[in-house]
Design a protein around this motif. Sequence first.
Motif, PDB file in Angstrom:
ATOM      1  N   PHE A   1      -1.474   3.920  -9.300  1.00 18.56           N
ATOM      2  CA  PHE A   1      -0.426   3.866  -8.255  1.00 18.56           C
ATOM      3  C   PHE A   1       0.129   2.173  -8.774  1.00 18.56           C
ATOM      4  O   PHE A   1      -0.540   1.084  -9.165  1.00 18.56           O
ATOM      5  N   PHE A   2       1.972   2.512  -8.980  1.00 14.32           N
ATOM      6  CA  PHE A   2       2.426   1.136  -9.451  1.00 14.32           C
ATOM      7  C   PHE A   2       2.811   0.430  -7.971  1.00 14.32           C
ATOM      8  O   PHE A   2       3.170   1.229  -7.374  1.00 14.32           O
ATOM      9  N   TYR A   3       3.388  -1.297  -7.848  1.00 16.31           N
ATOM     10  CA  TYR A   3       3.861  -1.709  -6.987  1.00 16.31           C
ATOM     11  C   TYR A   3       4.644  -2.491  -7.919  1.00 16.31           C
ATOM     12  O   TYR A   3       4.080  -3.102  -8.538  1.00 16.31           O
ATOM     13  N   PRO A   4       5.430  -3.239  -7.217  1.00 17.14           N
ATOM     14  CA  PRO A   4       5.968  -4.220  -7.140  1.00 17.14           C
ATOM     15  C   PRO A   4       5.290  -5.547  -7.183  1.00 17.14           C
ATOM     16  O   PRO A   4       4.255  -6.044  -6.375  1.00 17.14           O
ATOM     17  N   ALA A   5       5.962  -6.371  -7.662  1.00 17.06           N
ATOM     18  CA  ALA A   5       5.025  -7.757  -8.879  1.00 17.06           C
ATOM     19  C   ALA A   5       4.841  -8.732  -7.441  1.00 17.06           C
ATOM     20  O   ALA A   5       4.114  -9.351  -6.527  1.00 17.06           O
ATOM     21  N   GLU A   6       6.413  -8.260  -6.527  1.00 12.45           N
ATOM     22  CA  GLU A   6       6.671  -9.688  -4.945  1.00 12.45           C
ATOM     23  C   GLU A   6       6.666  -9.062  -4.027  1.00 12.45           C
ATOM     24  O   GLU A   6       7.112  -7.885  -3.538  1.00 12.45           O
TER      25      GLU A   6
ATOM     26  N   PRO B   1       3.542  -5.728  -2.459  1.00 17.08           N
ATOM     27  CA  PRO B   1       2.189  -5.402  -2.483  1.00 17.08           C
ATOM     28  C   PRO B   1       1.233  -5.507  -1.881  1.00 17.08           C
ATOM     29  O   PRO B   1       1.588  -6.117  -0.868  1.00 17.08           O
ATOM     30  N   PRO B   2       0.089  -5.070  -1.723  1.00 15.14           N
ATOM     31  CA  PRO B   2      -0.901  -4.893  -0.848  1.00 15.14           C
ATOM     32  C   PRO B   2      -1.071  -7.319  -1.077  1.00 15.14           C
ATOM     33  O   PRO B   2      -0.936  -7.017  -1.826  1.00 15.14           O
ATOM     34  N   PRO B   3      -1.210  -7.530   0.151  1.00 16.33           N
ATOM     35  CA  PRO B   3      -2.125  -6.957   1.602  1.00 16.33           C
ATOM     36  C   PRO B   3      -0.602  -6.563   2.457  1.00 16.33           C
ATOM     37  O   PRO B   3      -0.921  -5.125   3.705  1.00 16.33           O
TER      38      PRO B   3
ATOM     39  N   GLY C   1       3.176   0.428  -0.005  1.00 13.70           N
ATOM     40  CA  GLY C   1       3.606  -0.550  -1.112  1.00 13.70           C
ATOM     41  C   GLY C   1       4.223   0.250  -2.548  1.00 13.70           C
ATOM     42  O   GLY C   1       4.350  -0.572  -2.915  1.00 13.70           O
ATOM     43  N   ARG C   2       3.149   1.138  -2.908  1.00 10.14           N
ATOM     44  CA  ARG C   2       3.544   2.121  -3.881  1.00 10.14           C
ATOM     45  C   ARG C   2       4.814   2.354  -4.635  1.00 10.14           C
ATOM     46  O   ARG C   2       5.486   3.274  -3.221  1.00 10.14           O
ATOM     47  N   ILE C   3       5.059   2.416  -5.031  1.00 15.25           N
ATOM     48  CA  ILE C   3       6.874   2.534  -5.823  1.00 15.25           C
ATOM     49  C   ILE C   3       7.015   3.906  -6.318  1.00 15.25           C
ATOM     50  O   ILE C   3       8.230   4.374  -6.664  1.00 15.25           O
TER      51      ILE C   3
END
Length: 404
Positions: A331-336, A368-370, A376-378
């Motif tokens: 699963f991929f998330y943004p960096a900020e 992204p988490p938290p 937050g998954r893109i």
Amino acid sequence: MDDRPHLLVIATGMRLFREYLLRSICTQYRIHMFLHAEPTWEKEYISGWTVLETTLDASLLSETARSLNAKDPVHGVLCWDEARILQASHAAAALGLPGGDPLMINRCRDKHLTRQALEAAGVPQPRSILVDTVDDALAAAAEIGYPIILKPRALAASLGVVKVNDPDELKAQWDFAHDTTAPEAPHYDVKVLAEEFADGYEISIDSAVYQGKAHPFCLARKELGYFPYAEEVGHYVDANDPLWQDASLLDMLQKTHEALGFTDGVTHTEIMMTSSGPKVIEVNGRIGGDMIPYLGMRANGVDPGLNAAAVACGRAPDVTPSLSQCGGVRFFYPAEDDTVLGDVTFSTVPEGADLLVPLMQPGATASPPPKGTLIGRIAYATAVASSIDECRSALDSLQDGLKW
């Protein structure tokens, strides 16, 4: 006449995560679905449907199931939506069908009840204390010993789970564990567990349970990220995982189901493999999420949807492997935090790449988490290959080429 068994499925979940189940089930079962809105993509797989004001009302589900059964006898009731599995068990009970034991399902739904049942049966698990306030949690942590895990009582996918190493961290993270929720989650007056930290690596096992016997069909190794939060960032399945030969692990799996009185249905059991042996983290009274059962199907050929439908209808499952592959999901998330997305695309498609699935549209905002956790998954991607290393390499390449 269509002589396939008539299966009632309650809700669906997101198409991007659950369509593969309906696609399989409809080949051998007639599916009638209860939904809260007119079906769209589901119509390809179902033979009938009923739109209800809500699918969260157990009495309404039961009454409507009786009416359906009177017109066209129902052979099984199936649900894989965590927020509705308890209500679905009431509908099964109303029809006298397998899985119709709300107390059985609630012992999985309520993690405190899970802990009590496993403790009474002597099944290895982390020590757990139900806490209401920060002061209660501090006292429990002093009794158990740091580090500890703070964990919501009735969420899934590791939502709200956080590791704390000392009293200051516990105070700082209390709101995260106490206030994290999910749509349609149940409410408890006391809703946090303070638990012993179990070191090691975590696995999950999906099982089709038939007349009290657990038949495991998918074993996955979980990858966590964004520490100290327990965000589930990926999973790997190997058809030839050596843990399939661990007799003590499989024996504990069976004893876990016996302790919970779980006799018929599908479960997703999470286990920490510690230096002192396996310990049960939790048991979900439904098929696993996060595409884990899909990976199992691609790796070993065992169909999770058909096995879930079989045990729901009182039929023996078939968990005989027919493939010898590996699969992975990431699963991929943004960096900020508060990233405004453009087109979510994969610019490269390496060997072994399988499903490449954007989860958000251009213009959406994600973190992204938290802050983000599941929402937050893109995007996610799966890979299938002859080894875990090959799957990991393909997912690394996809991550490097992901654009948003």
